[in-house]
Write a protein that holds these residues in place. Structure first.
Motif, PDB file in Angstrom:
ATOM      1  N   SER A  87       0.820  -1.212   0.000  1.00 42.74           N
ATOM      2  CA  SER A  87       0.000   0.000   0.000  1.00 42.74           C
ATOM      3  C   SER A  87       0.851   1.258   0.000  1.00 42.74           C
ATOM      4  O   SER A  87       1.978   1.285   0.487  1.00 42.74           O
ATOM      5  CB  SER A  87      -0.918   0.016   1.222  1.00 42.74           C
ATOM      6  OG  SER A  87      -0.152   0.054   2.407  1.00 42.74           O
TER       7      SER A  87
ATOM      8  N   THR B 258      -2.053   6.198   3.092  1.00 39.21           N
ATOM      9  CA  THR B 258      -3.482   6.465   3.037  1.00 39.21           C
ATOM     10  C   THR B 258      -3.839   7.520   4.062  1.00 39.21           C
ATOM     11  O   THR B 258      -3.018   7.908   4.891  1.00 39.21           O
ATOM     12  CB  THR B 258      -4.298   5.182   3.323  1.00 39.21           C
ATOM     13  OG1 THR B 258      -3.906   4.672   4.611  1.00 39.21           O
ATOM     14  CG2 THR B 258      -4.031   4.128   2.274  1.00 39.21           C
TER      15      THR B 258
ATOM     16  N   GLU C  25      -4.724   8.124   6.951  1.00 41.96           N
ATOM     17  CA  GLU C  25      -4.877   7.509   8.265  1.00 41.96           C
ATOM     18  C   GLU C  25      -5.557   8.440   9.263  1.00 41.96           C
ATOM     19  O   GLU C  25      -6.200   7.990  10.205  1.00 41.96           O
ATOM     20  CB  GLU C  25      -3.502   7.095   8.805  1.00 41.96           C
ATOM     21  CG  GLU C  25      -2.786   6.040   7.972  1.00 41.96           C
ATOM     22  CD  GLU C  25      -3.422   4.670   8.097  1.00 41.96           C
ATOM     23  OE1 GLU C  25      -4.255   4.482   9.001  1.00 41.96           O
ATOM     24  OE2 GLU C  25      -3.085   3.792   7.291  1.00 41.96           O
TER      25      GLU C  25
ATOM     26  N   LEU D 118     -12.483   7.531   9.089  1.00 42.08           N
ATOM     27  CA  LEU D 118     -11.907   6.189   9.091  1.00 42.08           C
ATOM     28  C   LEU D 118     -11.380   5.792  10.468  1.00 42.08           C
ATOM     29  O   LEU D 118     -10.709   4.767  10.596  1.00 42.08           O
ATOM     30  CB  LEU D 118     -10.766   6.098   8.067  1.00 42.08           C
ATOM     31  CG  LEU D 118     -11.161   6.239   6.595  1.00 42.08           C
ATOM     32  CD1 LEU D 118      -9.934   6.111   5.707  1.00 42.08           C
ATOM     33  CD2 LEU D 118     -12.214   5.213   6.204  1.00 42.08           C
TER      34      LEU D 118
ATOM     35  N   ARG E  73     -13.742  -0.016   7.002  1.00 42.48           N
ATOM     36  CA  ARG E  73     -12.491   0.740   6.996  1.00 42.48           C
ATOM     37  C   ARG E  73     -11.431   0.022   6.157  1.00 42.48           C
ATOM     38  O   ARG E  73     -10.722   0.637   5.364  1.00 42.48           O
ATOM     39  CB  ARG E  73     -11.993   0.939   8.432  1.00 42.48           C
ATOM     40  CG  ARG E  73     -10.728   1.783   8.532  1.00 42.48           C
ATOM     41  CD  ARG E  73     -10.423   2.172   9.970  1.00 42.48           C
ATOM     42  NE  ARG E  73     -10.180   1.019  10.826  1.00 42.48           N
ATOM     43  CZ  ARG E  73     -11.032   0.575  11.753  1.00 42.48           C
ATOM     44  NH1 ARG E  73     -12.189   1.175  11.941  1.00 42.48           N
ATOM     45  NH2 ARG E  73     -10.730  -0.477  12.492  1.00 42.48           N
ATOM     46  N   ASN E  74     -11.347  -1.283   6.308  1.00 40.53           N
ATOM     47  CA  ASN E  74     -10.365  -2.062   5.558  1.00 40.53           C
ATOM     48  C   ASN E  74     -10.638  -2.004   4.057  1.00 40.53           C
ATOM     49  O   ASN E  74      -9.725  -1.787   3.253  1.00 40.53           O
ATOM     50  CB  ASN E  74     -10.387  -3.511   6.039  1.00 40.53           C
ATOM     51  CG  ASN E  74      -9.457  -4.398   5.245  1.00 40.53           C
ATOM     52  OD1 ASN E  74      -8.239  -4.220   5.243  1.00 40.53           O
ATOM     53  ND2 ASN E  74     -10.032  -5.379   4.534  1.00 40.53           N
TER      54      ASN E  74
ATOM     55  N   LYS F  19      -9.798   1.571   2.651  1.00 43.04           N
ATOM     56  CA  LYS F  19      -8.367   1.837   2.503  1.00 43.04           C
ATOM     57  C   LYS F  19      -7.749   1.017   1.377  1.00 43.04           C
ATOM     58  O   LYS F  19      -6.894   1.507   0.625  1.00 43.04           O
ATOM     59  CB  LYS F  19      -7.645   1.562   3.826  1.00 43.04           C
ATOM     60  CG  LYS F  19      -7.972   2.582   4.914  1.00 43.04           C
ATOM     61  CD  LYS F  19      -7.172   2.313   6.175  1.00 43.04           C
ATOM     62  CE  LYS F  19      -7.424   3.375   7.233  1.00 43.04           C
ATOM     63  NZ  LYS F  19      -6.610   3.146   8.441  1.00 43.04           N
ATOM     64  N   ARG F  20      -8.185  -0.233   1.245  1.00 44.24           N
ATOM     65  CA  ARG F  20      -7.641  -1.057   0.172  1.00 44.24           C
ATOM     66  C   ARG F  20      -8.110  -0.567  -1.201  1.00 44.24           C
ATOM     67  O   ARG F  20      -7.353  -0.633  -2.173  1.00 44.24           O
ATOM     68  CB  ARG F  20      -7.993  -2.525   0.399  1.00 44.24           C
ATOM     69  CG  ARG F  20      -7.176  -3.165   1.516  1.00 44.24           C
ATOM     70  CD  ARG F  20      -7.492  -4.642   1.697  1.00 44.24           C
ATOM     71  NE  ARG F  20      -6.684  -5.226   2.757  1.00 44.24           N
ATOM     72  CZ  ARG F  20      -5.485  -5.777   2.586  1.00 44.24           C
ATOM     73  NH1 ARG F  20      -4.951  -5.829   1.365  1.00 44.24           N
ATOM     74  NH2 ARG F  20      -4.806  -6.284   3.595  1.00 44.24           N
TER      75      ARG F  20
ATOM     76  N   GLN G  14      -8.741   2.586  -1.868  1.00 43.06           N
ATOM     77  CA  GLN G  14      -7.890   3.757  -2.101  1.00 43.06           C
ATOM     78  C   GLN G  14      -6.568   3.335  -2.729  1.00 43.06           C
ATOM     79  O   GLN G  14      -6.097   3.938  -3.703  1.00 43.06           O
ATOM     80  CB  GLN G  14      -7.611   4.496  -0.784  1.00 43.06           C
ATOM     81  CG  GLN G  14      -8.694   5.436  -0.324  1.00 43.06           C
ATOM     82  CD  GLN G  14      -8.255   6.226   0.895  1.00 43.06           C
ATOM     83  OE1 GLN G  14      -7.549   5.705   1.770  1.00 43.06           O
ATOM     84  NE2 GLN G  14      -8.665   7.480   0.971  1.00 43.06           N
ATOM     85  N   ASN G  15      -5.989   2.298  -2.171  1.00 46.33           N
ATOM     86  CA  ASN G  15      -4.706   1.809  -2.660  1.00 46.33           C
ATOM     87  C   ASN G  15      -4.819   1.263  -4.082  1.00 46.33           C
ATOM     88  O   ASN G  15      -4.007   1.577  -4.951  1.00 46.33           O
ATOM     89  CB  ASN G  15      -4.185   0.729  -1.714  1.00 46.33           C
ATOM     90  CG  ASN G  15      -2.810   0.232  -2.108  1.00 46.33           C
ATOM     91  OD1 ASN G  15      -1.950   1.017  -2.472  1.00 46.33           O
ATOM     92  ND2 ASN G  15      -2.615  -1.074  -2.052  1.00 46.33           N
TER      93      ASN G  15
ATOM     94  N   LEU H 235     -12.294   9.276  -2.659  1.00 45.34           N
ATOM     95  CA  LEU H 235     -12.136   7.996  -3.343  1.00 45.34           C
ATOM     96  C   LEU H 235     -12.672   8.134  -4.753  1.00 45.34           C
ATOM     97  O   LEU H 235     -13.840   8.483  -4.949  1.00 45.34           O
ATOM     98  CB  LEU H 235     -12.903   6.886  -2.608  1.00 45.34           C
ATOM     99  CG  LEU H 235     -12.657   5.454  -3.110  1.00 45.34           C
ATOM    100  CD1 LEU H 235     -11.248   4.992  -2.728  1.00 45.34           C
ATOM    101  CD2 LEU H 235     -13.698   4.498  -2.527  1.00 45.34           C
TER     102      LEU H 235
END
Length: 273
Positions: free
Chosen positions: A65, A68, A70, A75, A85-86, A89-90, A92-93, A233
């Motif tokens: 990753s 992000t 954070e 989030l 949340r997971n 973030k993933r 986003q990556n 996003l």
């Protein structure tokens, strides 16, 4: 399609991922269409590392990753549930990695199917407090966005998406009743809602709030809106902006849409300074 019979056949073959190894198209169609027909997932999703017999993540899901957001308040552990949340973030990556290139149609479909199955299978928040509603708004926005970027495939997703939008509105109303400081996340939530609800009775609910959101943040046009959506996003796909922009152009194009009473309301509520 007799969904229960198909599910038994899939189980006999070792699960949807086993079917995918020998017949990827069949696996995609069965998992996707059965979900649309039954209006809920009929198969599980694997974990982030590809463990299990369910729908697998795409390879980009597991890549290293980038940094992000954070520190984004929405989030935080106290605001957003762990699964949502997971996934956020993933995504986003993944989006950051593919926005300079593109995802092939089958890879995009696999991503959408995995994310939607993962999030719809998650246990929804039962509380009626503000953090739970914010988390649910993000969850339903992510599901809606993946339906939007994927588009209709094999079978219309209009019915299940309307179900999602109806649930989405319930939690957005809770946010509006308790939380009235707008920001980029709030623009993103409404932007997705506008597109997801297009052509349905729910559309006006989102459209009527667009003016207030835009006025509260002193947004002057689509460029201001897009900057905020992109900061939260965004996946670059052909015609992506063309699906979102007309809804905001219509709001900004209404003569005198930033009414004096709107501005006074925003000032009285402390939404603008």
């Amino acid at each position: 399609m007799h969904v229960d019979g198909v599910k038994r056949l899939v189980d006999l073959r070792g699960g949807i991922n086993a079917v995918r190894q020998t017949s990827p198209l069949t696996a995609r169609m069965v998992s996707w269409v059965s979900m649309l027909i039954m209006r809920q997932p009929q198969f599980s999703a694997q974990d982030d590392f590809g463990t299990g017999s369910g729908i697998p993540p795409i390879p980009e899901w597991q890549l290293d990753s980038f940094a992000t957001a954070e520190d984004a308040w929405y989030l935080s552990e106290g605001t957003c549930d762990a699964t949502t949340r997971n996934v956020f973030k993933r995504l986003q990556n993944v989006f950051r990695q593919v926005n300079n290139s593109s995802l092939p149609p089958t890879r995009l479909h696999d991503l959408a199917s995995f994310v939607i199955h993962r999030l719809l299978s998650a246990t929804p928040a039962l509380q009626t407090d503000l953090p739970a509603s914010i988390s649910e708004c993000i969850r339903y926005a992510l599901i809606s966005y993946m339906f939007i970027v994927q588009g209709p495939t094999y079978y219309s997703h209009a019915v299940i998406l309307q179900d999602i939008v109806n649930r989405y509105i319930i939690h957005l109303e809770q946010i509006e009743s308790d939380f009235r400081v707008y920001g980029a996340m709030y623009v993103w939530l409404h932007a997705i809602g506008l597109v997801a609800a297009t052509g349905t009775p729910s559309y006006q609910w989102f459209a009527s709030r667009t003016r207030t959101v835009a006025a509260s943040m002193a947004l002057t046009g689509w460029e201001d809106v897009f900057a905020r959506i992109e900061s939260v996003l965004w996946l670059d796909i052909p015609h992506g902006e063309s699906m979102f922009r007309p809804h905001w152009d219509e709001a900004f194009g209404v003569a005198g849409w930033v009414e004096v009473e709107d501005l006074n309301y925003c000032l009285s509520e402390g939404l603008v300074s």
